[in-house]
Write a protein that holds these residues in place. Sequence first.
Motif, mmCIF file in Angstrom:
data_model
loop_
_atom_site.group_PDB
_atom_site.id
_atom_site.type_symbol
_atom_site.label_atom_id
_atom_site.label_comp_id
_atom_site.label_asym_id
_atom_site.label_seq_id
_atom_site.Cartn_x
_atom_site.Cartn_y
_atom_site.Cartn_z
ATOM 1 N N ARG A 1 -96.606 40.492 69.784
ATOM 2 C CA ARG A 1 -96.767 39.573 70.798
ATOM 3 C C ARG A 1 -97.039 40.408 72.067
ATOM 4 O O ARG A 1 -95.523 41.104 72.753
ATOM 5 C CB ARG A 1 -95.430 38.572 70.978
ATOM 6 C CG ARG A 1 -95.767 37.266 71.422
ATOM 7 C CD ARG A 1 -95.476 36.316 72.027
ATOM 8 N NE ARG A 1 -94.198 35.884 72.356
ATOM 9 C CZ ARG A 1 -93.783 36.387 74.058
ATOM 10 N NH1 ARG A 1 -94.795 35.897 74.599
ATOM 11 N NH2 ARG A 1 -92.338 36.880 74.550
ATOM 12 N N THR B 1 -105.806 44.239 70.848
ATOM 13 C CA THR B 1 -105.354 42.911 71.373
ATOM 14 C C THR B 1 -105.521 41.780 71.276
ATOM 15 O O THR B 1 -107.545 41.304 71.072
ATOM 16 C CB THR B 1 -105.426 42.700 73.277
ATOM 17 O OG1 THR B 1 -104.521 43.029 73.843
ATOM 18 C CG2 THR B 1 -104.194 41.197 73.598
ATOM 19 N N ARG C 1 -106.047 37.358 70.530
ATOM 20 C CA ARG C 1 -105.299 35.924 71.314
ATOM 21 C C ARG C 1 -105.705 34.864 70.555
ATOM 22 O O ARG C 1 -106.908 34.886 70.261
ATOM 23 C CB ARG C 1 -106.558 36.050 72.858
ATOM 24 C CG ARG C 1 -105.533 34.685 73.536
ATOM 25 C CD ARG C 1 -106.232 34.217 74.549
ATOM 26 N NE ARG C 1 -105.797 35.421 75.767
ATOM 27 C CZ ARG C 1 -106.505 35.745 76.671
ATOM 28 N NH1 ARG C 1 -107.399 35.476 76.878
ATOM 29 N NH2 ARG C 1 -105.881 36.691 77.434
ATOM 30 N N TYR D 1 -109.160 32.136 66.825
ATOM 31 C CA TYR D 1 -108.080 33.672 66.863
ATOM 32 C C TYR D 1 -110.053 34.651 67.890
ATOM 33 O O TYR D 1 -110.955 34.350 67.681
ATOM 34 C CB TYR D 1 -108.077 34.043 66.539
ATOM 35 C CG TYR D 1 -108.516 34.389 64.827
ATOM 36 C CD1 TYR D 1 -109.491 35.346 65.066
ATOM 37 C CD2 TYR D 1 -109.688 33.491 64.535
ATOM 38 C CE1 TYR D 1 -110.794 36.016 63.903
ATOM 39 C CE2 TYR D 1 -109.988 34.017 63.048
ATOM 40 C CZ TYR D 1 -110.551 34.936 63.283
ATOM 41 O OH TYR D 1 -111.475 34.826 61.935
ATOM 42 N N HIS E 1 -105.152 31.153 69.810
ATOM 43 C CA HIS E 1 -105.008 30.001 70.709
ATOM 44 C C HIS E 1 -104.782 28.499 70.149
ATOM 45 O O HIS E 1 -105.154 28.412 69.015
ATOM 46 C CB HIS E 1 -106.135 29.112 71.715
ATOM 47 C CG HIS E 1 -106.856 30.258 72.390
ATOM 48 N ND1 HIS E 1 -107.919 30.530 72.248
ATOM 49 C CD2 HIS E 1 -106.697 29.763 73.824
ATOM 50 C CE1 HIS E 1 -107.986 31.146 73.548
ATOM 51 N NE2 HIS E 1 -107.223 30.544 74.351
ATOM 52 N N ARG F 1 -100.482 42.541 70.101
ATOM 53 C CA ARG F 1 -101.194 43.959 70.058
ATOM 54 C C ARG F 1 -101.237 45.211 69.542
ATOM 55 O O ARG F 1 -99.932 44.176 68.200
ATOM 56 C CB ARG F 1 -101.115 44.580 71.961
ATOM 57 C CG ARG F 1 -101.509 43.817 72.959
ATOM 58 C CD ARG F 1 -101.352 44.747 74.228
ATOM 59 N NE ARG F 1 -101.762 44.187 75.483
ATOM 60 C CZ ARG F 1 -101.251 43.696 76.438
ATOM 61 N NH1 ARG F 1 -99.927 44.012 76.475
ATOM 62 N NH2 ARG F 1 -101.068 43.286 77.400
ATOM 63 N N SER G 1 -97.509 34.757 76.152
ATOM 64 C CA SER G 1 -98.442 33.841 75.935
ATOM 65 C C SER G 1 -98.380 32.732 77.169
ATOM 66 O O SER G 1 -97.861 32.846 78.635
ATOM 67 C CB SER G 1 -97.521 32.957 74.727
ATOM 68 O OG SER G 1 -96.286 32.876 75.427
ATOM 69 N N ASP H 1 -101.259 36.585 72.860
ATOM 70 C CA ASP H 1 -101.642 37.496 73.013
ATOM 71 C C ASP H 1 -101.432 38.332 72.149
ATOM 72 O O ASP H 1 -99.553 38.511 71.945
ATOM 73 C CB ASP H 1 -101.871 38.638 74.057
ATOM 74 C CG ASP H 1 -103.265 37.457 74.787
ATOM 75 O OD1 ASP H 1 -103.498 36.159 74.412
ATOM 76 O OD2 ASP H 1 -103.333 38.502 75.727
ATOM 77 N N VAL I 1 -109.817 40.218 71.998
ATOM 78 C CA VAL I 1 -109.827 40.410 73.797
ATOM 79 C C VAL I 1 -110.135 41.662 75.256
ATOM 80 O O VAL I 1 -110.395 41.705 75.569
ATOM 81 C CB VAL I 1 -109.004 38.933 75.152
ATOM 82 C CG1 VAL I 1 -109.418 37.480 74.429
ATOM 83 C CG2 VAL I 1 -107.553 39.683 74.641
ATOM 84 N N SER I 2 -109.322 42.830 73.770
ATOM 85 C CA SER I 2 -109.105 43.925 74.644
ATOM 86 C C SER I 2 -109.072 44.542 73.058
ATOM 87 O O SER I 2 -108.924 43.880 72.042
ATOM 88 C CB SER I 2 -108.530 43.892 75.160
ATOM 89 O OG SER I 2 -108.235 45.404 76.117
#
Length: 123
Positions: free
Chosen positions: A97, A67, A69, A46, A71, A116, A100, A114, A49-50
Amino acid sequence: MNVQERVYQALRKDAALAGLLARDRRGPCIYHGKSPDAGSYPVLVYSVVSDVPALSADGEEVERRVTVRVHILTKDGAADAIEDCVMKRMKDIGFRRAQSVEFAEKNMFVKAIDFRIGTGVEA
């Protein structure tokens, strides 16, 4: 507690999720940023990412949108049960969510999701 810590603690304390993941010396394979290539799968990775301002007042940032992410890395592509656990746990801590995507990379399957959340700026 920052966002990364909240996500890690939430994912790590889910016993059902832990039972689906490979284990290393620290426990279930849940990593921030990247995973060591230990050859054991499935694992979670994880990262944020924003992290962008969402609301300002009097020239100060009041709220932001973050955000994260997640994986899911597997050798066989079987990620549904893991995804269900991740979705539930992230929802429990206030994330929703956003999107994806699935893809193959080298000799593994990856599902990236992702999430948020809106959060106030801590003083």
